[in-house]
Design a protein around this motif. Structure first.
Motif, mmCIF file in Angstrom:
data_model
loop_
_atom_site.group_PDB
_atom_site.id
_atom_site.type_symbol
_atom_site.label_atom_id
_atom_site.label_comp_id
_atom_site.label_asym_id
_atom_site.label_seq_id
_atom_site.Cartn_x
_atom_site.Cartn_y
_atom_site.Cartn_z
ATOM 1 N N UNK A 135 52.090 38.694 31.322
ATOM 2 C CA UNK A 135 50.764 38.033 31.579
ATOM 3 C C UNK A 135 50.119 38.126 32.814
ATOM 4 N N UNK A 136 49.038 38.841 33.070
ATOM 5 C CA UNK A 136 48.394 39.013 34.443
ATOM 6 C C UNK A 136 47.888 37.772 34.726
ATOM 7 N N UNK A 137 47.916 37.675 36.487
ATOM 8 C CA UNK A 137 46.991 36.630 37.065
ATOM 9 C C UNK A 137 45.560 37.144 37.239
ATOM 10 N N UNK A 138 44.841 36.408 38.405
ATOM 11 C CA UNK A 138 43.618 36.697 38.718
ATOM 12 C C UNK A 138 43.397 37.882 39.564
ATOM 13 N N UNK A 168 36.225 37.897 46.028
ATOM 14 C CA UNK A 168 37.590 37.396 45.997
ATOM 15 C C UNK A 168 38.222 37.401 47.430
ATOM 16 N N UNK A 169 39.623 36.695 47.249
ATOM 17 C CA UNK A 169 40.142 36.481 48.565
ATOM 18 C C UNK A 169 41.108 38.014 48.815
ATOM 19 N N UNK A 170 40.676 38.680 49.799
ATOM 20 C CA UNK A 170 41.327 39.768 50.034
ATOM 21 C C UNK A 170 42.639 39.499 50.564
ATOM 22 N N UNK A 193 40.762 37.886 42.692
ATOM 23 C CA UNK A 193 39.350 38.021 42.101
ATOM 24 C C UNK A 193 39.075 36.552 42.035
ATOM 25 N N UNK A 194 37.394 36.449 42.378
ATOM 26 C CA UNK A 194 36.630 35.196 42.439
ATOM 27 C C UNK A 194 36.058 34.931 41.117
#
Length: 466
Positions: A135-138, A168-170, A193-194
């Protein structure tokens, strides 16, 4: 690579028991970036395995698809030998409320149990082959391409950070460089990703040039660069160090090689012996590999004058273990089809493109391809780099420098074609002639396409031995 299969998200769980589960429904169009693309001439099936970057996945979580519609929690627990600690179901429907698939999120209490669960992909449940994946996260790794190569790398990095921080947070930015320290024209952003995926890949201008953004499938040898981590320490001079160094060498883009080989063979099986070429097929899903095997085997039998059974595309798909096809994206390696095909031939010989940046070595491979395919039309594989995915079959496909370099950094979907000849056009551009798998209406030549030579576009060639 085609997009990963849709994953289940929020569902209503319940205790184990015989009562029917309460499944949350979901529409395909609600899944956005996680839905599978429909096949079209600009989106080929993938035979590549999914990314193994740990930073892109949820810890100790898998998801399964292809479950029987009436699956109970007990069925899934039994499938995983009781190892899961929790399940979350989801039924997927189209906008017209037509059932598409039954899926489930599966939770484990250890990494070892999770790895064991992954090995069950392809195992059957009530007659269905079940697909198991992580399962992927964000987080995403995206490729941004089309930079002005004259702009310094540090300026590009600063501009990327400024433009992407709202998305999003780089976590890291990796900009590959050439031997002079200049940009290759593309780079990678590792980002938490935000919002949603569509917002992430929305095109923007970088230093005055519009760039293209897409989900990337980076090779594992570039994991440290992609994630901004310290390079693993390898024994100097070891085989592993040499192998990784070879993988990281840019594929060569030799200049002025067209027609440099002198009087190389020019041939066309369409003109010289069209009976060796089966009818142009029309690919329906992800079976280009089976179409290629059917064509290659058929041609080799006819050429050898053998009156033997030739398996059809459908028979090959049915004959290869469903476990190798459960992802819905074809098979990840031709070796998975070898056992079945050996019922019809002695051996399948796969010759692969060399690694490294030695132009002479690659030109030797080109000459090998000419020599092999001039004796018999053969199945070949090519990588579906962005430019090829956008190719509509008209004219000659000529990759950009960026497309050529991208293959060093990423693992792309692989497409199977039938090599039927080579020639040179009025502008002295040498090209391969290949039969596509999209039917006679594709392109401008009854289902045949042309691909530029001397650009390392053919990844492997398959020959049958009887």
């Amino acid at each position: 690579m085609s997009s990963p299969s849709p994953e289940p998200s929020e569902t209503k769980g319940k205790k184990k028991g015989k009562k029917k589960r309460k499944a949350r429904t979901q529409h395909e169009d609600d899944e956005k970036d996680h839905k599978k693309p429909k096949y079209s001439p600009t989106m080929w099936a993938s035979s590549s395995s999914e990314s193994e970057y740990e930073g892109l996945y949820l810890e100790n979580q898998l998801y399964v698809s292809g479950l029987p519609r009436d699956s109970q929690e007990k069925d899934v627990f039994d499938f995983f030998d009781g190892a899961p600690t929790k399940l979350e179901f989801v039924d997927v429907f189209t906008e017209k409320n037509e059932f598409v698939d039954c899926r489930a999120g599966v939770f484990f209490d250890s990494s070892s149990a999770t790895k064991q669960g992954l090995k069950l992909s392809g195992k059957e449940m009530q007659g269905n082959s079940i697909y198991v994946a992580r399962r992927r996260n964000n987080r995403e790794i995206v490729c941004v391409s089309g930079f002005n190569k004259l702009v310094p790398v540090n300026v590009i990095a600063k501009e990327l950070r400024r433009k992407f921080h709202q998305r999003g947070k780089i976590l890291n930015i990796f900009l590959p460089e050439d031997s002079t320290g200049s940009s290759l024209g593309f780079g990678y952003i590792f980002i938490d990703v935000k919002n949603d995926y569509e917002d992430l890949i929305r095109h923007i201008n970088i230093t005055g040039v519009q760039v293209h953004i897409r989900r990337a499938t980076p090779k594992l040898c570039y994991r440290a660069e992609m994630e901004g981590k310290q390079q693993p320490v390898l024994e100097k001079g070891s085989d592993q160090e040499k192998k990784i160094a070879l993988k990281k060498k840019l594929l060569p883009i030799p200049a002025n090689l067209h027609n440099s080989g002198g009087h190389q063979k020019r041939f066309s099986w369409r003109k010289d012996n069209p009976d060796l070429i089966p009818e142009t097929p029309e690919q329906e899903a992800s079976e280009c590999w089976a179409i290629g095997l059917h064509k290659g085997h058929s041609a080799s039998c006819k050429q050898a004058g053998l009156d033997v059974p030739v398996p059809t595309t459908a028979e090959i798909v049915a004959g290869v273990d469903a476990a190798y096809q459960v992802s819905g994206d074809g098979i990840s390696s031709l070796k998975h089809a070898a056992t079945f095909m050996k019922k019809y031939c002695k051996e399948i010989i796969v010759s692969r493109r060399p690694r490294g940046d030695d132009v002479d070595l690659f030109e030797d491979f080109e000459r090998f391809l000419v020599d092999t395919s001039s004796k018999i039309p053969v199945m070949v594989t090519v990588e579906c780099i962005p430019g090829f995915q956008a190719f509509n079959g008209h004219g000659i496909y000529r990759p950009s420098d960026i497309d050529c370099y991208l293959r060093t950094f990423e693992k792309f979907p692989v497409h199977c074609l039938f090599l039927t000849g080579n020639d040179i056009d009025e502008d002295e551009i040498e090209f391969w002639q290949l039969q596509e798998t999209w039917g006679k209406k594709y392109g401008d030549d009854e289902g045949y396409i042309k691909m530029e030579r001397h650009k390392c576009l053919i990844k492997s060639v398959v020959v049958f031995e009887h």
